[in-house]
Design a protein around this motif. Structure first.
Motif, PDB file in Angstrom:
ATOM      1  N   ASP A 115       0.688  -1.153   0.022  1.00 44.52           N
ATOM      2  CA  ASP A 115       0.049   0.011  -0.061  1.00 44.52           C
ATOM      3  C   ASP A 115       0.923   1.310  -0.234  1.00 44.52           C
ATOM      4  O   ASP A 115       1.816   1.485   0.993  1.00 44.52           O
ATOM      5  CB  ASP A 115      -1.038  -0.176   1.300  1.00 44.52           C
ATOM      6  N   PRO A 116       0.738   1.994  -1.013  1.00 43.77           N
ATOM      7  CA  PRO A 116       1.582   3.417  -1.184  1.00 43.77           C
ATOM      8  C   PRO A 116       1.472   4.064   0.149  1.00 43.77           C
ATOM      9  O   PRO A 116       2.553   5.014   0.447  1.00 43.77           O
ATOM     10  CB  PRO A 116       1.299   4.040  -2.411  1.00 43.77           C
ATOM     11  N   ALA A 117       0.439   4.265   1.031  1.00 45.04           N
ATOM     12  CA  ALA A 117       0.144   5.194   1.986  1.00 45.04           C
ATOM     13  C   ALA A 117       0.837   4.470   3.347  1.00 45.04           C
ATOM     14  O   ALA A 117       1.569   4.987   4.087  1.00 45.04           O
ATOM     15  CB  ALA A 117      -1.247   5.549   2.132  1.00 45.04           C
ATOM     16  N   THR A 118       0.497   3.153   3.461  1.00 44.53           N
ATOM     17  CA  THR A 118       0.980   2.512   4.650  1.00 44.53           C
ATOM     18  C   THR A 118       2.276   1.829   4.746  1.00 44.53           C
ATOM     19  O   THR A 118       3.033   1.485   5.567  1.00 44.53           O
ATOM     20  CB  THR A 118      -0.044   1.720   5.318  1.00 44.53           C
ATOM     21  N   GLY A 119       2.596   1.385   3.412  1.00 49.34           N
ATOM     22  CA  GLY A 119       3.832   0.360   3.353  1.00 49.34           C
ATOM     23  C   GLY A 119       3.308  -1.221   3.513  1.00 49.34           C
ATOM     24  O   GLY A 119       4.011  -2.059   3.396  1.00 49.34           O
ATOM     25  N   ALA A 120       2.175  -1.390   3.889  1.00 46.54           N
ATOM     26  CA  ALA A 120       1.833  -2.773   4.328  1.00 46.54           C
ATOM     27  C   ALA A 120       1.358  -3.547   3.069  1.00 46.54           C
ATOM     28  O   ALA A 120       1.067  -2.934   1.991  1.00 46.54           O
ATOM     29  CB  ALA A 120       0.480  -2.672   5.170  1.00 46.54           C
ATOM     30  N   PRO A 121       2.016  -4.888   3.073  1.00 46.18           N
ATOM     31  CA  PRO A 121       1.639  -5.723   1.916  1.00 46.18           C
ATOM     32  C   PRO A 121       0.209  -5.486   1.361  1.00 46.18           C
ATOM     33  O   PRO A 121      -0.841  -5.570   2.424  1.00 46.18           O
ATOM     34  CB  PRO A 121       1.847  -7.175   2.336  1.00 46.18           C
ATOM     35  N   VAL A 122      -0.201  -5.677  -0.137  1.00 45.27           N
ATOM     36  CA  VAL A 122      -1.628  -5.727  -0.573  1.00 45.27           C
ATOM     37  C   VAL A 122      -1.605  -7.134  -0.850  1.00 45.27           C
ATOM     38  O   VAL A 122      -0.565  -7.815  -1.229  1.00 45.27           O
ATOM     39  CB  VAL A 122      -1.838  -4.799  -1.513  1.00 45.27           C
ATOM     40  N   PRO A 123      -2.778  -7.647  -0.866  1.00 47.50           N
ATOM     41  CA  PRO A 123      -3.186  -9.077  -1.532  1.00 47.50           C
ATOM     42  C   PRO A 123      -2.800  -9.204  -2.837  1.00 47.50           C
ATOM     43  O   PRO A 123      -2.880  -8.293  -3.731  1.00 47.50           O
ATOM     44  CB  PRO A 123      -4.416  -9.230  -1.298  1.00 47.50           C
ATOM     45  N   ASP A 124      -2.530 -10.285  -3.291  1.00 50.24           N
ATOM     46  CA  ASP A 124      -2.120 -10.499  -4.848  1.00 50.24           C
ATOM     47  C   ASP A 124      -3.634 -10.154  -5.699  1.00 50.24           C
ATOM     48  O   ASP A 124      -4.559 -10.437  -5.178  1.00 50.24           O
ATOM     49  CB  ASP A 124      -2.069 -12.286  -5.194  1.00 50.24           C
ATOM     50  N   GLY A 125      -3.394  -9.781  -6.861  1.00 47.43           N
ATOM     51  CA  GLY A 125      -4.441  -9.268  -7.601  1.00 47.43           C
ATOM     52  C   GLY A 125      -4.805  -7.771  -7.187  1.00 47.43           C
ATOM     53  O   GLY A 125      -5.488  -7.173  -8.093  1.00 47.43           O
ATOM     54  N   GLU A 126      -4.481  -7.217  -6.385  1.00 44.19           N
ATOM     55  CA  GLU A 126      -4.711  -5.740  -5.854  1.00 44.19           C
ATOM     56  C   GLU A 126      -3.587  -4.933  -6.367  1.00 44.19           C
ATOM     57  O   GLU A 126      -2.563  -5.246  -5.938  1.00 44.19           O
ATOM     58  CB  GLU A 126      -5.185  -5.477  -4.549  1.00 44.19           C
ATOM     59  N   PRO A 127      -3.931  -3.770  -6.911  1.00 45.72           N
ATOM     60  CA  PRO A 127      -2.827  -2.739  -7.260  1.00 45.72           C
ATOM     61  C   PRO A 127      -2.214  -2.160  -5.939  1.00 45.72           C
ATOM     62  O   PRO A 127      -2.703  -2.075  -4.817  1.00 45.72           O
ATOM     63  CB  PRO A 127      -3.427  -1.867  -8.005  1.00 45.72           C
ATOM     64  N   GLY A 128      -0.615  -2.335  -5.985  1.00 42.01           N
ATOM     65  CA  GLY A 128      -0.163  -1.838  -4.975  1.00 42.01           C
ATOM     66  C   GLY A 128       1.386  -1.059  -5.672  1.00 42.01           C
ATOM     67  O   GLY A 128       1.559  -1.367  -6.694  1.00 42.01           O
ATOM     68  N   GLU A 129       2.017  -0.564  -4.568  1.00 41.19           N
ATOM     69  CA  GLU A 129       3.279   0.150  -5.253  1.00 41.19           C
ATOM     70  C   GLU A 129       4.516  -1.130  -5.124  1.00 41.19           C
ATOM     71  O   GLU A 129       4.429  -1.870  -4.289  1.00 41.19           O
ATOM     72  CB  GLU A 129       3.968   1.146  -4.097  1.00 41.19           C
ATOM     73  N   LEU A 130       5.059  -1.093  -6.471  1.00 41.10           N
ATOM     74  CA  LEU A 130       6.026  -2.432  -6.438  1.00 41.10           C
ATOM     75  C   LEU A 130       7.198  -2.217  -5.595  1.00 41.10           C
ATOM     76  O   LEU A 130       7.903  -0.924  -5.843  1.00 41.10           O
ATOM     77  CB  LEU A 130       6.339  -2.624  -7.901  1.00 41.10           C
ATOM     78  N   VAL A 131       7.799  -3.039  -4.992  1.00 46.80           N
ATOM     79  CA  VAL A 131       8.812  -3.083  -4.111  1.00 46.80           C
ATOM     80  C   VAL A 131       9.976  -3.966  -4.690  1.00 46.80           C
ATOM     81  O   VAL A 131       9.529  -5.133  -4.739  1.00 46.80           O
ATOM     82  CB  VAL A 131       8.599  -3.140  -2.427  1.00 46.80           C
ATOM     83  N   PHE A 132      11.267  -3.925  -4.809  1.00 50.42           N
ATOM     84  CA  PHE A 132      12.059  -4.711  -5.444  1.00 50.42           C
ATOM     85  C   PHE A 132      13.290  -5.004  -4.648  1.00 50.42           C
ATOM     86  O   PHE A 132      13.830  -4.076  -3.924  1.00 50.42           O
ATOM     87  CB  PHE A 132      12.539  -4.517  -6.706  1.00 50.42           C
ATOM     88  N   THR A 133      13.751  -6.268  -4.148  1.00 55.24           N
ATOM     89  CA  THR A 133      14.874  -6.623  -3.548  1.00 55.24           C
ATOM     90  C   THR A 133      15.761  -7.227  -4.656  1.00 55.24           C
ATOM     91  O   THR A 133      15.316  -8.038  -5.397  1.00 55.24           O
ATOM     92  CB  THR A 133      14.708  -7.243  -2.459  1.00 55.24           C
ATOM     93  N   THR A 134      17.075  -6.655  -4.539  1.00 51.41           N
ATOM     94  CA  THR A 134      17.943  -7.457  -5.733  1.00 51.41           C
ATOM     95  C   THR A 134      19.051  -8.255  -5.340  1.00 51.41           C
ATOM     96  O   THR A 134      20.272  -7.905  -4.882  1.00 51.41           O
ATOM     97  CB  THR A 134      18.697  -6.342  -6.414  1.00 51.41           C
ATOM     98  N   PRO A 135      18.830  -9.465  -4.546  1.00 45.65           N
ATOM     99  CA  PRO A 135      19.588 -10.289  -4.027  1.00 45.65           C
ATOM    100  C   PRO A 135      21.056 -10.543  -4.529  1.00 45.65           C
ATOM    101  O   PRO A 135      21.989 -10.780  -4.023  1.00 45.65           O
ATOM    102  CB  PRO A 135      19.074 -11.601  -3.671  1.00 45.65           C
ATOM    103  N   THR A 136      21.140 -10.576  -6.107  1.00 43.16           N
ATOM    104  CA  THR A 136      22.355 -11.009  -6.707  1.00 43.16           C
ATOM    105  C   THR A 136      23.346  -9.879  -7.430  1.00 43.16           C
ATOM    106  O   THR A 136      24.116 -10.018  -7.883  1.00 43.16           O
ATOM    107  CB  THR A 136      22.118 -11.949  -7.769  1.00 43.16           C
TER     108      THR A 136
END
Ligand code: DLL
Length: 429
Positions: free
Chosen positions: A264-285
């Motif tokens: 959720d762009p406002a709270t940063g809490a995960p949104v369920p699959d299928g619902e629009p949210g802000e994409l967050v990426f982690t780049t482990p390699t």
């Protein structure tokens, strides 16, 4: 598939790989001692063994502001002399964002872009006409390296000089076109005007800017291609983060290297699959500039269902917009791409438009500048479609053919602000 083992592995196997890589990333960030390592320590993480995929969402975010605060090299996780290249985005919002790559990062990036091209059916022997801009922008050089890694023949055109592009597209019989969707449209229209036929062309790998299904239909109407969407951002690696396959039903995220979440762009809490949210990426390699939970500002929904193409990678929807691109017009919140969908969906306008936010009065007014597809003035019908479809009241201006700027180089500018003085487009008042 360029790498079937990675792209079609079972979800459990991939989760184990991600967990293992995440562990390594956390250890590297802690050892590098930069802002991300510091935040991990503050969150009580003392080593990679403390972190699982399930607890990733408890870790701190990284933002574009962090990159700006530590510009240019303050977030490196390797010594400066191991940086093989820098790239970045021009910073239409004022400041450039620079990113760094080691040689290993460049190899990873090439492999990711090779996967993207293969998603569109390209393979060894394909001719890839690459009209993304070359330079600091990641589009040109990223796709170039991907085409080389795939064993294709790359034609390094960069943007602009449309006539010459058509000549080489025809003469070299390119089968894959890579450029922004707006430029693909321009190339298709120019080919029709010049009577140039492109019978060898069969796919377009188009991205770097938001575009709707309606724009896809417009591109596929002027070029003999299946147009697939490619997504990426400099901070994460550039193009090659996620790409549609020929099913055109969501973009496969290369999540063995880019762990994706939607929040959720406002709270940063995960949104369920299928619902629009802000994409967050982690780049482990990634080596030079690994990122933990980087907030992109881009809004999309994730789905984990099977795809007929056989890839098991999580898919993201087309990008709906950027959290900070949302327009608020007389209390109605709307993304530019939603306006594009309604406008082009009417079939009454050609697929070139610009949204002018008139901020000269206290309450901003939205002026939609477009050009009619047929005789007659569709302004009233368009205004009605926007009101009925989006609840949006807009002043629709149908301008003479050719007035709305066409895109030759760089990303399409869909929204301009009118803060005073002359209108940003001739013919508006
Ligand atoms: O645009 C990388 C790229 C190059 C992607 C070529 C695809 C093809 P940046 O210049 O850093 O990197 O801009 C990244 O562009 O956060 C999105 O807001 C937007 N963007 C990129 N691809 C798409 C897409 C490149 N397919 C920013 N749909 C991102 C919508 C996109 N927006």
């Amino acid at each position: 598939m360029f790498d079937p083992k990675a792209e079609a592995m079972s979800r459990d196997e991939r989760a184990a790989l991600q967990r293992h890589r995440l562990w390594g990333l956390v250890d590297r960030l802690l050892a590098a001692g930069g802002v991300q390592g510091r935040r991990l320590k503050e969150a009580g993480v003392s080593g990679g063994a403390d972190v699982t995929l399930g607890t990733l969402a408890d870790l701190p975010f990284t933002t574009k502001q962090d990159l700006w605060d530590h510009y240019p090299f303050g977030m490196l996780a390797v010594p400066r002399d191991q940086v093989a290249a820098v790239h970045g985005s021009s910073g239409t919002r004022g400041r450039p964002t620079l990113v760094a790559y080691t040689r290993a990062d460049l190899d990873l990036w090439a492999a990711m872009c090779a996967r993207s091209l293969a998603c569109a059916g390209a393979g060894p022997g394909s001719v890839v006409h690459n009209a993304y801009g070359y330079g600091l922008f990641t589009g040109g050089i990223g796709i170039h390296q991907g085409a080389v890694a795939l064993g294709a023949t790359v034609v390094p055109m960069s943007g602009g000089m449309t006539e010459r592009q058509l000549r080489l597209l025809a003469d070299l019989r390119a089968d894959v076109l890579t450029c922004t969707p707006a430029y693909a449209l321009r190339l298709g229209e120019a080919a029709a005007e010049a009577g140039v036929e492109l019978p060898a062309l069969r796919a377009g790998v188009l991205g770097a800017e938001p575009w709707t299904e309606e724009l896809r239909a417009a591109v596929e109407a002027v070029l003999p291609i299946k147009a697939v969407d490619i997504y990426g951002l400099s901070e994460v690696i550039g193009p090659g983060v996620a790409t549609e396959c020929l099913e055109q039903d969501g973009l496969h995220v290369n999540e063995d290297h880019f762990v994706v979440e939607a929040v959720d762009p406002a709270t940063g809490a995960p949104v369920p699959d299928g619902e629009p949210g802000e994409l967050v990426f982690t780049t482990p390699t990634k080596q030079a500039l690994p990122l933990l939970r980087y907030r992109t500002g881009d809004i999309a929904a994730l789905t984990r269902g099977d795809c007929p193409c056989g890839r098991t990678l999580t898919r993201m929807s087309k990008i709906r917009g950027r959290a900070d691109d949302m327009l608020v017009i007389r209390g109605v919140n709307v993304y530019p791409s939603e306006v594009e969908r309604v406008l082009l969906g009417t079939g009454l306008v050609v697929p070139h438009y610009q949204l002018v936010v008139d901020r000269r009065a206290a309450a901003p007014r939205l002026v939609v500048a477009c050009e009619a597809a047929t005789a007659g003035d569709p302004a009233d019908a368009l205004a009605r479609a926007l009101r009925e479809g989006l609840g949006l009241s807009a002043d629709v201006r149908v301008l003479p053919a050719g007035t709305v700027p066409r895109v030759e180089i760089g990303k399409a500018v869909r929204v301009v602000s009118w803060d005073g003085g002359d209108p940003p487009l001739a013919g508006l008042d």
